[in-house]
Design a protein around this motif. Structure first.
Motif, PDB file in Angstrom:
ATOM      1  N   MET A   1      -2.632  -2.185  29.054  1.00 53.18           N
ATOM      2  CA  MET A   1      -1.490  -2.232  28.127  1.00 53.18           C
ATOM      3  C   MET A   1      -1.819  -1.494  26.823  1.00 53.18           C
ATOM      4  N   THR A   2      -1.024  -0.528  26.514  1.00 46.35           N
ATOM      5  CA  THR A   2      -1.235   0.167  25.237  1.00 46.35           C
ATOM      6  C   THR A   2      -0.004   0.001  24.366  1.00 46.35           C
ATOM      7  N   ASP A   3      -0.180  -0.757  23.326  1.00 47.49           N
ATOM      8  CA  ASP A   3       0.922  -0.997  22.397  1.00 47.49           C
ATOM      9  C   ASP A   3       1.312   0.319  21.730  1.00 47.49           C
ATOM     10  N   LEU A   4       2.607   0.619  21.804  1.00 51.71           N
ATOM     11  CA  LEU A   4       3.104   1.832  21.155  1.00 51.71           C
ATOM     12  C   LEU A   4       3.275   1.636  19.662  1.00 51.71           C
ATOM     13  N   PHE A 110      12.038   1.589  22.177  1.00 46.95           N
ATOM     14  CA  PHE A 110      11.826   0.150  22.135  1.00 46.95           C
ATOM     15  C   PHE A 110      12.132  -0.320  20.725  1.00 46.95           C
ATOM     16  N   ILE A 111      13.012  -1.292  20.637  1.00 51.15           N
ATOM     17  CA  ILE A 111      13.464  -1.773  19.333  1.00 51.15           C
ATOM     18  C   ILE A 111      13.113  -3.245  19.222  1.00 51.15           C
ATOM     19  N   CYS A 112      12.237  -3.586  18.310  1.00 48.74           N
ATOM     20  CA  CYS A 112      11.859  -4.988  18.172  1.00 48.74           C
ATOM     21  C   CYS A 112      12.905  -5.718  17.329  1.00 48.74           C
ATOM     22  N   THR A 113      13.474  -6.753  17.922  1.00 45.91           N
ATOM     23  CA  THR A 113      14.542  -7.475  17.227  1.00 45.91           C
ATOM     24  C   THR A 113      13.976  -8.433  16.186  1.00 45.91           C
ATOM     25  N   GLY A 150      14.059  -6.007  22.285  1.00 44.63           N
ATOM     26  CA  GLY A 150      13.243  -7.150  22.655  1.00 44.63           C
ATOM     27  C   GLY A 150      12.180  -7.390  21.602  1.00 44.63           C
ATOM     28  N   LEU A 151      11.040  -7.897  22.057  1.00 45.90           N
ATOM     29  CA  LEU A 151       9.969  -8.233  21.119  1.00 45.90           C
ATOM     30  C   LEU A 151       8.773  -7.345  21.363  1.00 45.90           C
ATOM     31  N   CYS A 152       8.279  -6.749  20.310  1.00 45.03           N
ATOM     32  CA  CYS A 152       7.066  -5.941  20.433  1.00 45.03           C
ATOM     33  C   CYS A 152       5.863  -6.869  20.636  1.00 45.03           C
ATOM     34  N   HIS A 153       4.776  -6.277  20.990  1.00 45.81           N
ATOM     35  CA  HIS A 153       3.602  -7.081  21.323  1.00 45.81           C
ATOM     36  C   HIS A 153       3.162  -7.965  20.152  1.00 45.81           C
ATOM     37  N   THR A 156       5.403 -10.979  19.858  1.00 46.77           N
ATOM     38  CA  THR A 156       5.312 -12.019  20.886  1.00 46.77           C
ATOM     39  C   THR A 156       4.067 -12.857  20.694  1.00 46.77           C
TER      40      THR A 156
END
Lengths: 158, 158
Positions: A1-4, A110-113, A150-153, A156
């Motif tokens: 997993m590589t967080d963007l 990817f949009i973190c809410t 959604g939620l970014c790493h 979460t």
DNA sequence: CAAGAAATGATATATTATAACATATCACCC
DNA sequence: GGGTGATATGTTATAATATATCATTTCTTG
């Protein structure tokens, strides 16, 4: 997993500088003028990793004492999006700085809410699946919008 | 190749009737009231296979002599979208009738830039690719927007 | 039928975006 | 280096999309 999404406490000045350097290169290659206003707007967009609305940009410019009107901002945005230096996030009516301006506009967002940050990726599997789905139904693609909320790493786990 | 877009000269009244019948079922199942206003808005949305803006709906209602204001339309739209009977097309600021309201909102939308029609598909490969891309970057999906602009089959061949 | 909940009406205003024309700045040619 | 056409920005006005707030009506359910 590589967080963007960029790490907390990363050196954001480097993001900004690198984005501006890239933008300069793109403009030069396209023989397009990276004027003061465009540079200013671009750099304001890069102040964070969030998407920014046109009127937030307007407010920021006005806060600096400039007597700027909406068309000025929208023109700069049009210029920047046409060159692929900025992307419009349709589901937010907001604008986001692209860090891979040669990506052919096929990206996914990817949009973190929770934290509001946006990250872009160019995932081949997604592009392929979309192209295949279009082919399946005899549809000729001109442009695609893929926005994932959604939620970014970070959000979460914290 | 199976064109998702309806054929020219199809019996559109059947589309409308079937959509309304489905909507009634969904509302009953959800114990939600399919009031006159909601039914009216829903049926206006289904007058074509295009996406319709809130103000086009407002104009249509007013043209019938009703003294309707924007909030009324937006409330009906909110109700319908919450139930999945209508989807908002983000890149058009417009609303589109869903013909598979049990689809879990994971659909993709094809938007023809020539004829204006919209078609929805629920392509497993696209969903899987998107979910995988999200997983790759540690992102927890809440909602996705996949909108594809281009030419429908009719418009590429005619 | 009364009382609370749900829906709609009505008014005002916020937010996002563009049209149209005037002025300023730049790039290029002579 | 100055004139000229093209490009960019300034300015004013307004269009298009959306929501907040409070009043009234309608529905549901006991």
């Amino acid at each position: 997993m590589t967080d963007l999404f960029p790490k907390k406490g990363h050196d954001h000045d480097r993001c900004i500088d690198s984005a501006i350097a890239q933008a300069e290169k793109v403009c030069e290659a396209e023989n397009a003028r990276f004027t003061d206003m465009r540079r200013k707007v671009f750099s304001l967009i890069w102040q964070s990793h969030k998407a920014v609305t046109a009127y937030e940009l307007l407010d920021a410019l006005q806060a600096e004492g400039q007597r700027v009107q909406p068309p000025t901002v929208y023109r700069a945005l049009e210029f920047l999006t046409d060159l692929g230096l900025v992307h419009r996030i349709e589901s937010l009516n907001a604008y986001f700085g692209c860090d891979q301006p040669d990506c052919d506009h096929l990206g996914q967002y990817f949009i973190c809410t929770r934290c509001g940050r946006v990250a872009e990726t160019v995932d081949e599997d997604v592009s392929i699946a979309v192209r295949k789905a279009a082919k399946n139904v005899g549809f000729k693609i001109q442009a695609t919008t893929v926005e994932i909320k959604g939620l970014c790493h970070d959000c979460t786990t914290h």
